[in-house]
Design an enzyme around this catalytic site. Sequence first.
Site, short mmCIF file in Angstrom:
data_model
loop_
_atom_site.label_atom_id
_atom_site.label_comp_id
_atom_site.label_asym_id
_atom_site.label_seq_id
_atom_site.Cartn_x
_atom_site.Cartn_y
_atom_site.Cartn_z
N PRO A 2 58.11 -11.62 27.62
CA PRO A 2 58.75 -12.06 26.91
C PRO A 2 59.64 -12.85 27.42
O PRO A 2 59.85 -12.08 28.09
CB PRO A 2 58.35 -11.21 25.32
N GLU A 3 59.77 -13.71 27.61
CA GLU A 3 61.05 -14.79 28.14
C GLU A 3 62.27 -15.32 26.88
O GLU A 3 61.87 -13.71 25.77
CB GLU A 3 60.47 -16.05 28.79
N LYS A 53 66.77 -12.55 27.51
CA LYS A 53 65.53 -11.99 27.31
C LYS A 53 66.18 -10.26 27.12
O LYS A 53 65.02 -10.06 25.97
CB LYS A 53 64.71 -11.65 28.60
N ARG A 242 55.70 -15.61 42.26
CA ARG A 242 55.38 -15.93 40.44
C ARG A 242 54.66 -17.37 40.71
O ARG A 242 54.91 -18.26 41.44
CB ARG A 242 56.40 -16.71 40.16
#
Length: 252
Positions: A2-3, A53, A242
């Site tokens: 989750p960001e 976050k 990434r």
Amino acid sequence: MPEGLEAEIYARAAHQVIGRRITSVVVDPLCGDGDLLGRLVSADVRAVSRHGKHVLVDTTRGRLDLHFGMTGRLIVDGSAAIQQLEYGARRDDPVWDRLVVSFDRGEMRVSDPRRFSRHRLDPELDLGVDLLAPVDQIADALQGVSRRRGPVKGVLLDQRVIAGLGNLCVDEVLFHTGVAPSTPMCEVADLNRLAEVIATTMPAMLVAGGSHTGDTGPGHRDGDGRCALDGTPLVRSMVAGRATVSCPTHQR
Ligand SMILES: [Zn+2]
């Protein structure tokens, strides 16, 4: 995932525990220190906030810091703020509960299949400006790192620069800025434009439901995704370690 956008949704859900008294705290040893977090028993929840976050629960006995790792979800009084993370669990199995905070009424828990969530007491957070901060603050943060030579994608993922941006949001921001993710930060010509895109795209994605809702989100990331602006097939690559999606036509 989750960001920061998901953390914002979690924080809003956690507002309902303000005013309650904590009666027990159970944490998976991999995800937190049970003795430390146990100090929160009989504390009253005063406030809930978020930075990047992290969801921060302020109590009369200290601040509980919730960080959701790759797959953590916050469930308050039995209902999940987000039913399903794009890359997360598709069901809610109690064996995945890594933190359970019980109150005089109700409970709050973090369900996290991968066990990368981390829950701490009174943490020192070394975080940059929040991803939902006003545009001038974001522009200042970018200006402060404008000489870095690494890829702009890596700079935007650095939580000490802008807190809360994750892989999906960074791809989306660069897509709408028209900058290739591998561009060295020091060669990004228009940092004000980059700041503007962050300041407009993040609130829009929050309203839409989170970091998966963009033009480069899941569904566009694998196989035959095409650019929503010019129809070019999107390209997948690795940038800053990434998995990255970008348009070779309008991102330069
Ligand atoms: Zn394009």
